[in-house]
Design a protein around this motif. Structure first.
Motif, PDB file in Angstrom:
ATOM      1  N   LEU A 100     -22.548  19.757  10.778  1.00  0.00           N
ATOM      2  CA  LEU A 100     -23.852  19.580  11.398  1.00  0.00           C
ATOM      3  C   LEU A 100     -23.953  20.409  12.667  1.00  0.00           C
ATOM      4  O   LEU A 100     -24.960  21.046  12.930  1.00  0.00           O
ATOM      5  CB  LEU A 100     -24.085  18.100  11.709  1.00  0.00           C
ATOM      6  N   LEU A 101     -22.905  20.385  13.480  1.00  0.00           N
ATOM      7  CA  LEU A 101     -22.787  21.240  14.666  1.00  0.00           C
ATOM      8  C   LEU A 101     -21.400  21.851  14.655  1.00  0.00           C
ATOM      9  O   LEU A 101     -20.401  21.126  14.650  1.00  0.00           O
ATOM     10  CB  LEU A 101     -22.992  20.432  15.948  1.00  0.00           C
ATOM     11  N   GLU A 102     -21.353  23.173  14.684  1.00  0.00           N
ATOM     12  CA  GLU A 102     -20.087  23.876  14.539  1.00  0.00           C
ATOM     13  C   GLU A 102     -20.130  25.126  15.409  1.00  0.00           C
ATOM     14  O   GLU A 102     -20.976  26.001  15.215  1.00  0.00           O
ATOM     15  CB  GLU A 102     -19.893  24.249  13.066  1.00  0.00           C
ATOM     16  N   SER A 103     -19.243  25.185  16.409  1.00  0.00           N
ATOM     17  CA  SER A 103     -19.204  26.346  17.300  1.00  0.00           C
ATOM     18  C   SER A 103     -17.824  26.431  17.938  1.00  0.00           C
ATOM     19  O   SER A 103     -16.938  25.615  17.660  1.00  0.00           O
ATOM     20  CB  SER A 103     -20.285  26.227  18.382  1.00  0.00           C
ATOM     21  N   ALA A 104     -17.660  27.393  18.846  1.00  0.00           N
ATOM     22  CA  ALA A 104     -16.384  27.538  19.556  1.00  0.00           C
ATOM     23  C   ALA A 104     -16.232  26.476  20.640  1.00  0.00           C
ATOM     24  O   ALA A 104     -15.128  26.271  21.155  1.00  0.00           O
ATOM     25  CB  ALA A 104     -16.295  28.930  20.174  1.00  0.00           C
ATOM     26  N   SER A 105     -17.312  25.801  21.000  1.00  0.00           N
ATOM     27  CA  SER A 105     -17.253  24.726  21.991  1.00  0.00           C
ATOM     28  C   SER A 105     -16.876  23.414  21.314  1.00  0.00           C
ATOM     29  O   SER A 105     -16.912  23.292  20.090  1.00  0.00           O
ATOM     30  CB  SER A 105     -18.605  24.571  22.688  1.00  0.00           C
ATOM     31  N   ASN A 106     -16.541  22.413  22.120  1.00  0.00           N
ATOM     32  CA  ASN A 106     -16.271  21.076  21.593  1.00  0.00           C
ATOM     33  C   ASN A 106     -17.568  20.282  21.524  1.00  0.00           C
ATOM     34  O   ASN A 106     -18.270  20.132  22.531  1.00  0.00           O
ATOM     35  CB  ASN A 106     -15.271  20.332  22.477  1.00  0.00           C
ATOM     36  N   GLU A 107     -17.890  19.767  20.332  1.00  0.00           N
ATOM     37  CA  GLU A 107     -19.034  18.885  20.147  1.00  0.00           C
ATOM     38  C   GLU A 107     -18.522  17.570  19.560  1.00  0.00           C
ATOM     39  O   GLU A 107     -17.914  17.566  18.497  1.00  0.00           O
ATOM     40  CB  GLU A 107     -20.062  19.499  19.200  1.00  0.00           C
ATOM     41  N   ILE A 108     -18.780  16.473  20.277  1.00  0.00           N
ATOM     42  CA  ILE A 108     -18.242  15.170  19.894  1.00  0.00           C
ATOM     43  C   ILE A 108     -19.403  14.208  19.698  1.00  0.00           C
ATOM     44  O   ILE A 108     -20.133  13.895  20.645  1.00  0.00           O
ATOM     45  CB  ILE A 108     -17.276  14.633  20.971  1.00  0.00           C
ATOM     46  N   VAL A 109     -19.602  13.724  18.487  1.00  0.00           N
ATOM     47  CA  VAL A 109     -20.755  12.885  18.183  1.00  0.00           C
ATOM     48  C   VAL A 109     -20.596  11.502  18.808  1.00  0.00           C
ATOM     49  O   VAL A 109     -19.495  10.953  18.886  1.00  0.00           O
ATOM     50  CB  VAL A 109     -20.960  12.784  16.648  1.00  0.00           C
ATOM     51  N   GLU A 110     -21.727  10.942  19.279  1.00  0.00           N
ATOM     52  CA  GLU A 110     -21.714   9.645  19.949  1.00  0.00           C
ATOM     53  C   GLU A 110     -22.698   8.640  19.350  1.00  0.00           C
ATOM     54  O   GLU A 110     -22.407   7.457  19.258  1.00  0.00           O
ATOM     55  CB  GLU A 110     -22.019   9.825  21.444  1.00  0.00           C
ATOM     56  N   ASP A 111     -23.907   9.095  18.961  1.00  0.00           N
ATOM     57  CA  ASP A 111     -24.885   8.148  18.434  1.00  0.00           C
ATOM     58  C   ASP A 111     -25.932   8.884  17.614  1.00  0.00           C
ATOM     59  O   ASP A 111     -26.139  10.095  17.771  1.00  0.00           O
ATOM     60  CB  ASP A 111     -25.567   7.386  19.579  1.00  0.00           C
ATOM     61  N   TRP A 112     -26.579   8.135  16.716  1.00  0.00           N
ATOM     62  CA  TRP A 112     -27.650   8.641  15.859  1.00  0.00           C
ATOM     63  C   TRP A 112     -28.841   7.722  16.102  1.00  0.00           C
ATOM     64  O   TRP A 112     -28.744   6.501  15.926  1.00  0.00           O
ATOM     65  CB  TRP A 112     -27.203   8.556  14.402  1.00  0.00           C
ATOM     66  N   SER A 113     -29.972   8.284  16.543  1.00  0.00           N
ATOM     67  CA  SER A 113     -31.125   7.453  16.900  1.00  0.00           C
ATOM     68  C   SER A 113     -31.607   6.642  15.710  1.00  0.00           C
ATOM     69  O   SER A 113     -31.447   7.033  14.550  1.00  0.00           O
ATOM     70  CB  SER A 113     -32.258   8.321  17.450  1.00  0.00           C
ATOM     71  N   LYS A 114     -32.219   5.506  16.002  1.00  0.00           N
ATOM     72  CA  LYS A 114     -32.611   4.563  14.952  1.00  0.00           C
ATOM     73  C   LYS A 114     -33.746   5.095  14.073  1.00  0.00           C
ATOM     74  O   LYS A 114     -33.944   4.609  12.963  1.00  0.00           O
ATOM     75  CB  LYS A 114     -33.035   3.227  15.570  1.00  0.00           C
ATOM     76  N   ASP A 115     -34.497   6.090  14.552  1.00  0.00           N
ATOM     77  CA  ASP A 115     -35.518   6.718  13.714  1.00  0.00           C
ATOM     78  C   ASP A 115     -34.974   7.922  12.958  1.00  0.00           C
ATOM     79  O   ASP A 115     -35.704   8.583  12.208  1.00  0.00           O
ATOM     80  CB  ASP A 115     -36.735   7.122  14.545  1.00  0.00           C
ATOM     81  N   GLY A 116     -33.694   8.219  13.149  1.00  0.00           N
ATOM     82  CA  GLY A 116     -33.051   9.310  12.433  1.00  0.00           C
ATOM     83  C   GLY A 116     -33.362  10.695  12.952  1.00  0.00           C
ATOM     84  O   GLY A 116     -32.917  11.686  12.371  1.00  0.00           O
ATOM     85  N   LYS A 117     -34.071  10.797  14.065  1.00  0.00           N
ATOM     86  CA  LYS A 117     -34.557  12.104  14.521  1.00  0.00           C
ATOM     87  C   LYS A 117     -33.639  12.822  15.498  1.00  0.00           C
ATOM     88  O   LYS A 117     -33.809  14.015  15.752  1.00  0.00           O
ATOM     89  CB  LYS A 117     -35.942  11.940  15.162  1.00  0.00           C
ATOM     90  N   PHE A 118     -32.655  12.103  16.076  1.00  0.00           N
ATOM     91  CA  PHE A 118     -31.811  12.711  17.105  1.00  0.00           C
ATOM     92  C   PHE A 118     -30.349  12.295  16.942  1.00  0.00           C
ATOM     93  O   PHE A 118     -30.058  11.182  16.520  1.00  0.00           O
ATOM     94  CB  PHE A 118     -32.277  12.299  18.508  1.00  0.00           C
ATOM     95  N   ILE A 119     -29.468  13.211  17.311  1.00  0.00           N
ATOM     96  CA  ILE A 119     -28.036  12.940  17.445  1.00  0.00           C
ATOM     97  C   ILE A 119     -27.666  13.136  18.909  1.00  0.00           C
ATOM     98  O   ILE A 119     -28.022  14.154  19.522  1.00  0.00           O
ATOM     99  CB  ILE A 119     -27.203  13.903  16.580  1.00  0.00           C
ATOM    100  N   ALA A 120     -26.957  12.169  19.493  1.00  0.00           N
ATOM    101  CA  ALA A 120     -26.435  12.320  20.848  1.00  0.00           C
ATOM    102  C   ALA A 120     -24.962  12.695  20.755  1.00  0.00           C
ATOM    103  O   ALA A 120     -24.220  12.130  19.953  1.00  0.00           O
ATOM    104  CB  ALA A 120     -26.605  11.025  21.642  1.00  0.00           C
ATOM    105  N   TYR A 121     -24.559  13.670  21.567  1.00  0.00           N
ATOM    106  CA  TYR A 121     -23.170  14.129  21.499  1.00  0.00           C
ATOM    107  C   TYR A 121     -22.723  14.668  22.847  1.00  0.00           C
ATOM    108  O   TYR A 121     -23.533  14.895  23.757  1.00  0.00           O
ATOM    109  CB  TYR A 121     -23.013  15.185  20.409  1.00  0.00           C
TER     110      TYR A 121
END
Length: 281
Positions: A100-121
């Motif tokens: 879903l998110l892939e790069s040379a930086s570190n991306e660490i998933v934290e939450d998925w909004s209840k309407d499905g529209k956003f990912i917090a990381y």
């Protein structure tokens, strides 16, 4: 509320890590390491005697599971390419593990909004990772920052109505505290934890109560009054006797709450740590 009633284990004992409860409250997505080389995401069928099913198969570490709003997918953080990226897989185990998110930086998933529209990381270097949001709907799907700065910040959690994000940070220069931030405007911020700090914030469905862990492991509740300006009451202790010392860390994902705020899924101490349920009484 001063105590909690232990409802027993939600699954077999094991080497568990971070976890998340499905929206319908029937399944637990959890990090588990049975043997080398790495950890994987498992799904525990809470209603079917805690039967566990392995979800990810890559030999690298897969951690930090987060449920989609519909409960049909699980997002997680994977180190299969040498750094932290975010992947998604169907919760029934069918199909590939897709980035879903892939790069040379570190991306660490934290939450998925209840309407499905956003990912917090979290994004960035380990010392001062910033909190970002990835839009999953609409024309502009460019990630944007929500909390940045030279301090630690973690555990962003969307409220059920999507108007607020709770998170923990040590931005005050001392202990980790719990804050609530308006979303997406980001124009209101309120510290809601008591003196001494806290972490791992979790919402009640109606947005009028927020839960978090105090530094000593107590589970706290604070009443909120949404409106043009958010107001918070005085935090009060719900319970603490069932919480494992290893789950007190304010930046770990080791507590989940049913939408009505009545049952808490936590790690508790045993010969081998287990995941259990506590009901507020």
């Amino acid at each position: 509320y001063r105590t909690g009633r232990n409802l027993g284990q939600a699954g077999e004992q094991g080497a568990y890590g971070d976890m998340d409860l499905s929206p319908d409250g029937k399944f637990i997505a959890i990090t588990r390491q049975d043997a080398a080389p790495g950890s994987d995401i498992w799904v525990i069928d809470w209603e079917r005697a805690g039967v566990p099913t392995r979800l990810t198969l890559d030999p690298a570490d897969d951690v930090n599971p987060v449920w989609s709003a519909a409960g049909d997918r699980v997002a997680f953080t994977s180190f299969r390419k040498g750094n932290a990226d975010i992947y998604v897989k169907n919760a029934n185990g069918v199909g590939p593990e897709t980035p879903l998110l892939e790069s040379a930086s570190n991306e660490i998933v934290e939450d998925w909004s209840k309407d499905g529209k956003f990912i917090a990381y979290k994004l960035g270097v380990e010392a001062f990772e910033d909190l970002y949001v990835l839009p999953l709907a609409g024309d502009d799907k460019k990630p944007f920052p929500v909390v940045t700065g030279p301090f630690r910040k973690d555990e962003p959690q969307f409220s059920y109505d999507g108007n607020w994000i709770a998170y923990t940070s040590n931005e005050s220069g001392g202990a980790f505290e719990v804050y609530v931030l308006s979303f997406p405007k980001l124009d209101q911020k309120l510290r809601v934890s008591a003196i001494g700090g806290g972490g791992q914030p979790r919402w009640r469905r109606d947005g009028r109560e927020l839960y978090y862990k105090a530094p000593n492991g107590d589970v706290m509740a604070v009443e909120l009054k949404p409106g043009p300006r958010l107001e918070a009451g005085i935090p009060r202790r719900l319970f603490g006797s069932f919480v494992a010392a290893s789950s007190v860390d304010p930046v770990r994902h080791q507590m989940s709450v049913t939408p009505d705020g009545q049952r808490f899924l936590i790690r508790y101490p045993n010969a081998v740590e287990a995941v259990g349920t506590v009901e507020r009484v």
